[in-house]
Design a protein around this motif. Structure first.
Motif, PDB file in Angstrom:
ATOM      1  N   ASN A 169      11.262 -11.873   5.392  1.00 58.40           N
ATOM      2  CA  ASN A 169      11.651 -10.722   4.606  1.00 58.40           C
ATOM      3  C   ASN A 169      13.146 -10.797   4.320  1.00 58.40           C
ATOM      4  O   ASN A 169      13.918 -11.154   5.191  1.00 58.40           O
ATOM      5  CB  ASN A 169      11.322  -9.458   5.418  1.00 58.40           C
ATOM      6  CG  ASN A 169      11.274  -8.245   4.536  1.00 58.40           C
ATOM      7  OD1 ASN A 169      12.212  -7.455   4.517  1.00 58.40           O
ATOM      8  ND2 ASN A 169      10.212  -8.087   3.790  1.00 58.40           N
ATOM      9  N   GLY A 244       4.318  -9.123  -1.492  1.00 61.25           N
ATOM     10  CA  GLY A 244       4.309  -7.688  -1.789  1.00 61.25           C
ATOM     11  C   GLY A 244       3.812  -7.388  -3.197  1.00 61.25           C
ATOM     12  O   GLY A 244       3.489  -6.239  -3.509  1.00 61.25           O
ATOM     13  N   GLN A 251      -5.634  -8.848  -2.291  1.00 65.81           N
ATOM     14  CA  GLN A 251      -5.284  -8.576  -0.886  1.00 65.81           C
ATOM     15  C   GLN A 251      -6.533  -8.507  -0.028  1.00 65.81           C
ATOM     16  O   GLN A 251      -6.592  -9.052   1.072  1.00 65.81           O
ATOM     17  CB  GLN A 251      -4.547  -7.239  -0.767  1.00 65.81           C
ATOM     18  CG  GLN A 251      -3.132  -7.251  -1.299  1.00 65.81           C
ATOM     19  CD  GLN A 251      -2.487  -5.873  -1.145  1.00 65.81           C
ATOM     20  OE1 GLN A 251      -2.770  -5.142  -0.198  1.00 65.81           O
ATOM     21  NE2 GLN A 251      -1.628  -5.526  -2.076  1.00 65.81           N
ATOM     22  N   THR A 282       8.586 -11.860   1.170  1.00 62.92           N
ATOM     23  CA  THR A 282       8.743 -10.795   0.180  1.00 62.92           C
ATOM     24  C   THR A 282      10.130 -10.193   0.278  1.00 62.92           C
ATOM     25  O   THR A 282      10.764 -10.231   1.329  1.00 62.92           O
ATOM     26  CB  THR A 282       7.692  -9.679   0.347  1.00 62.92           C
ATOM     27  OG1 THR A 282       7.909  -8.697  -0.661  1.00 62.92           O
ATOM     28  CG2 THR A 282       7.790  -9.017   1.712  1.00 62.92           C
ATOM     29  N   ARG A 284      10.291  -7.075  -0.706  1.00 60.02           N
ATOM     30  CA  ARG A 284       9.946  -5.651  -0.651  1.00 60.02           C
ATOM     31  C   ARG A 284       9.871  -5.155   0.782  1.00 60.02           C
ATOM     32  O   ARG A 284       9.646  -5.925   1.707  1.00 60.02           O
ATOM     33  CB  ARG A 284       8.577  -5.424  -1.283  1.00 60.02           C
ATOM     34  CG  ARG A 284       8.591  -5.656  -2.751  1.00 60.02           C
ATOM     35  CD  ARG A 284       7.281  -5.202  -3.372  1.00 60.02           C
ATOM     36  NE  ARG A 284       7.188  -5.729  -4.715  1.00 60.02           N
ATOM     37  CZ  ARG A 284       7.845  -5.230  -5.755  1.00 60.02           C
ATOM     38  NH1 ARG A 284       8.612  -4.163  -5.596  1.00 60.02           N
ATOM     39  NH2 ARG A 284       7.736  -5.781  -6.946  1.00 60.02           N
ATOM     40  N   LEU A 286       7.584  -3.777   3.053  1.00 66.50           N
ATOM     41  CA  LEU A 286       6.127  -3.667   3.059  1.00 66.50           C
ATOM     42  C   LEU A 286       5.641  -2.401   3.757  1.00 66.50           C
ATOM     43  O   LEU A 286       4.611  -1.853   3.410  1.00 66.50           O
ATOM     44  CB  LEU A 286       5.495  -4.901   3.698  1.00 66.50           C
ATOM     45  CG  LEU A 286       5.511  -6.159   2.813  1.00 66.50           C
ATOM     46  CD1 LEU A 286       4.785  -7.290   3.503  1.00 66.50           C
ATOM     47  CD2 LEU A 286       4.890  -5.896   1.441  1.00 66.50           C
ATOM     48  N   ALA A 289       5.607   0.040   1.205  1.00 67.07           N
ATOM     49  CA  ALA A 289       4.499  -0.231   0.283  1.00 67.07           C
ATOM     50  C   ALA A 289       3.167   0.218   0.906  1.00 67.07           C
ATOM     51  O   ALA A 289       2.274   0.700   0.211  1.00 67.07           O
ATOM     52  CB  ALA A 289       4.451  -1.715  -0.065  1.00 67.07           C
ATOM     53  N   PHE A 295       0.031  -1.633  -0.349  1.00 62.60           N
ATOM     54  CA  PHE A 295      -0.230  -2.833   0.448  1.00 62.60           C
ATOM     55  C   PHE A 295      -1.131  -2.474   1.614  1.00 62.60           C
ATOM     56  O   PHE A 295      -0.962  -1.450   2.267  1.00 62.60           O
ATOM     57  CB  PHE A 295       1.086  -3.452   0.945  1.00 62.60           C
ATOM     58  CG  PHE A 295       0.943  -4.907   1.296  1.00 62.60           C
ATOM     59  CD1 PHE A 295       1.001  -5.875   0.304  1.00 62.60           C
ATOM     60  CD2 PHE A 295       0.704  -5.301   2.609  1.00 62.60           C
ATOM     61  CE1 PHE A 295       0.842  -7.225   0.611  1.00 62.60           C
ATOM     62  CE2 PHE A 295       0.539  -6.643   2.924  1.00 62.60           C
ATOM     63  CZ  PHE A 295       0.616  -7.606   1.924  1.00 62.60           C
ATOM     64  N   PHE A 300      -1.131  -6.621   6.372  1.00 66.73           N
ATOM     65  CA  PHE A 300       0.237  -6.717   6.870  1.00 66.73           C
ATOM     66  C   PHE A 300       0.256  -7.214   8.319  1.00 66.73           C
ATOM     67  O   PHE A 300       1.000  -8.130   8.665  1.00 66.73           O
ATOM     68  CB  PHE A 300       0.926  -5.352   6.767  1.00 66.73           C
ATOM     69  CG  PHE A 300       2.288  -5.310   7.398  1.00 66.73           C
ATOM     70  CD1 PHE A 300       3.376  -5.909   6.769  1.00 66.73           C
ATOM     71  CD2 PHE A 300       2.479  -4.684   8.628  1.00 66.73           C
ATOM     72  CE1 PHE A 300       4.637  -5.884   7.353  1.00 66.73           C
ATOM     73  CE2 PHE A 300       3.736  -4.659   9.223  1.00 66.73           C
ATOM     74  CZ  PHE A 300       4.807  -5.260   8.578  1.00 66.73           C
ATOM     75  N   ASN A 304       2.159 -10.457   9.576  1.00 68.14           N
ATOM     76  CA  ASN A 304       3.443 -10.192  10.210  1.00 68.14           C
ATOM     77  C   ASN A 304       3.447 -10.615  11.685  1.00 68.14           C
ATOM     78  O   ASN A 304       3.997  -9.938  12.522  1.00 68.14           O
ATOM     79  CB  ASN A 304       3.760  -8.697  10.083  1.00 68.14           C
ATOM     80  CG  ASN A 304       5.237  -8.413  10.236  1.00 68.14           C
ATOM     81  OD1 ASN A 304       6.059  -9.056   9.597  1.00 68.14           O
ATOM     82  ND2 ASN A 304       5.577  -7.469  11.100  1.00 68.14           N
TER      83      ASN A 304
END
Ligand SMILES: Nc1ncnc2c1ncn2[C@@H]1O[C@H](COP(=O)(O)OP(=O)(O)OP(=O)(O)O)[C@@H](O)[C@H]1O
Ligand SMILES: [Mg+2]
Length: 483
Positions: A169, A244, A251, A282, A284, A286, A289, A295, A300, A304
């Motif tokens: 990120n 993102g 997704q 990304t 963004r 998240l 989001a 998202f 995620f 992550n």
């Protein structure tokens, strides 16, 4: 009670030996300290010590070169490597040669003591195979020795022995793709392919077919069977860039593939086993989001597993000088004239906000190498570059007021080509020249629409996504509402 563990310390710096001896002694360890690698090796050979803490550069030998020998001779003996020469390469080498932990100097004594405690407590694992980084790779992919970057090198180094999913990120231009490549190039899948796919650059309706491939006739225009990126990246790394921006349906499908470990192509029935290591990136936020319903939270958490946050360049200003010089050197290797920066110039660079981060710095250095007549770049030259984005370009000796664009471009190209006649190999001229033209074109059009990209795209006759990509690639600062 058993006697306290003995820690062997090797460092040619006496003050570090003293500090470590005292701190470890206070914590109840026995300590033997030396300034020579040879002495350390003798102790190890004689079976002394329960833990080693060693420096890298010592007068008689290099701690990193000693490491494989120690590991062969006494595989169970833990070694902590510390170094002031903290580059990505030191971190990777230390880890791959079997160091228990790598600590960049200067380090925090509390941190060192907790590492020592962990090293002595953890049960001895079966020795990892000692992997060497690729040869001839002494040129570092990532530059900068700020604390933030060192933390990132350590994380990359630790990840070289795993296939864990990583989420990178950071703002645009901070080096996310470079980190993804380093994870691949130093990781255990490095013999396999590195395949990247950018979710923001592909029309939404094509994303699933790009990822998973499609069968012939799966949709209008699918004339042949086509492999997706998952298949192309088999045995290697799949880099999901701008994750993102992935549309919701894709997704859901990606999540299912990650859960089940297999995928089917669009229009296909036969499931194919996924054999990829995933690195996602990304710019963004998240979590935001997720709150906004854009998202999937479950996706995620799948992605992550190991987060890596790349700080914006303005938060690691101490790296700006080395980065700037590195990019000038790259420009010179690409055939542009050699330039140097004086201290004032570096100070001016460090004071700037860098909304486009490292990419903006790289572009600026390339532009200065191409256009600055002076050999030494000063603070004044830098300040002129930062003056008022969106203002018409000042007429300069390169672009005289009465000169038409064609003539200016011709002069510019002659300069580039004469650099190549001077014996400099010239590369990337095409891209360089186009960037010189595109940058002011886009910057000034954006200024005239007060930053409105939709209007600017219409004026330029460009697709909005194309404009967005160009703004990013050319590191054009996006300023809204100025006029
Ligand atoms: N630490 C670094 N050392 C050397 N070069 C760097 C470093 N970080 C970034 N760069 C260079 O800066 C440019 C931008 O990096 P990169 O493309 O990895 O950024 P990014 O975070 O993926 O950006 P975006 O979000 O816009 O895709 C590249 O040319 C890269 O080589
Ligand atoms: Mg990128």
């Amino acid at each position: 009670m058993a006697s306290p563990p003995t820690v062997l310390v090797a460092d040619d710096d006496r003050s570090i030996r003293t500090v470590l001896t005292q701190a470890l002694g206070r914590s109840g360890y026995q300590v033997r300290a030396t300034g020579s690698a040879a002495m350390l090796w003798r102790w190890v050979e004689e079976g002394e010590g329960d833990l080693v803490i060693t420096d890298v550069v010592m007068p008689d030998d290099n701690g990193l070169d000693l490491l494989p020998r120690i590991k062969r001779h006494r595989p169970e003996l833990r070694v902590i490597v510390m170094s002031a020469q903290s580059t990505l390469m030191t971190a990777v080498k230390a880890t791959q040669r079997g160091a228990f932990e790598y600590l960049p100097k200067p380090f925090d004594l509390k941190e060192l003591l907790s590492v020592v405690e962990r090293a002595l407590a953890a049960p001895a694992a079966i020795a990892d195979p000692v992997l060497e980084p690729r040869d001839g790779e002494e040129r570092l992919p990532l530059i900068g020795r700020s604390t933030a970057m060192q933390e990132i090198y350590r994380t990359i180094a630790r990840l070289t022995t795993t296939d864990l999913t990583v989420m990178v990120n950071g703002e645009s231009g901070t080096g996310k793709e470079l980190v993804a490549r380093a994870l691949h190039d130093y990781g255990r899948r490095r013999a396999g392919p590195f395949v990247a796919i950018n979710m923001a650059a592909i029309p939404r309706e094509l994303i699933e077919s790009e990822l998973f491939g499609h069968e012939r006739g799966a949709f209008t225009g699918a004339h042949n069977r086509s492999q997706g990126r998952f298949e192309q990246a088999a045995a290697g790394t799949l880099f999901l860039d701008e994750i993102g921006d992935m549309p919701p349906e894709a997704q859901t499908r990606l999540l299912r593939v990650l859960q089940e470990g297999e995928f089917t192509s669009v229009g296909g029935r036969q499931p194919i086993r996924a054999n990829v290591r995933i690195v996602a990136a990304t710019h963004r936020d998240l979590r935001q989001a997720i709150r906004a319903g854009q998202f999937r939270e479950d996706l995620f958490y799948r992605l992550n597993v190991v987060p890596i946050r790349l700080p914006p360049l303005r938060e690691r200003a101490e790296d700006i000088g080395v980065l700037a010089r590195h990019f000038l050197e790259k420009a010179r290797e690409g055939g542009l004239p050699a330039k140097a920066l004086d201290q004032g110039a570096i100070d001016a660079l460090r004071a700037y906000r860098w909304p486009g981060n490292v990419r903006e710095l790289e572009n600026l250095m390339r532009r200065l190498a191409a256009l600055t007549p002076q050999e030494v770049i000063t603070a004044d030259i830098i300040s002129a570059e930062f003056a008022e984005p969106g203002e018409p370009v000042e007429p300069s000796e390169f672009h005289g007021p009465g000169e038409d664009l064609g003539a200016a471009v011709e002069r510019h190209i002659r300069t580039l080509l004469s650099a190549s006649r001077d014996g400099m190999p010239t590369r990337d001229i095409y891209d360089q020249v186009l960037a010189e033209v595109e940058r002011p074109l886009i910057r000034l059009t954006l200024a005239s629409t007060r930053g409105n990209q939709i209007k600017a795209a219409a004026m330029l006759g460009l697709n909005r996504n194309t404009l967005r990509k160009k703004i990013k690639d050319l590191a054009i600062p996006v300023v809204r509402g100025i006029g």
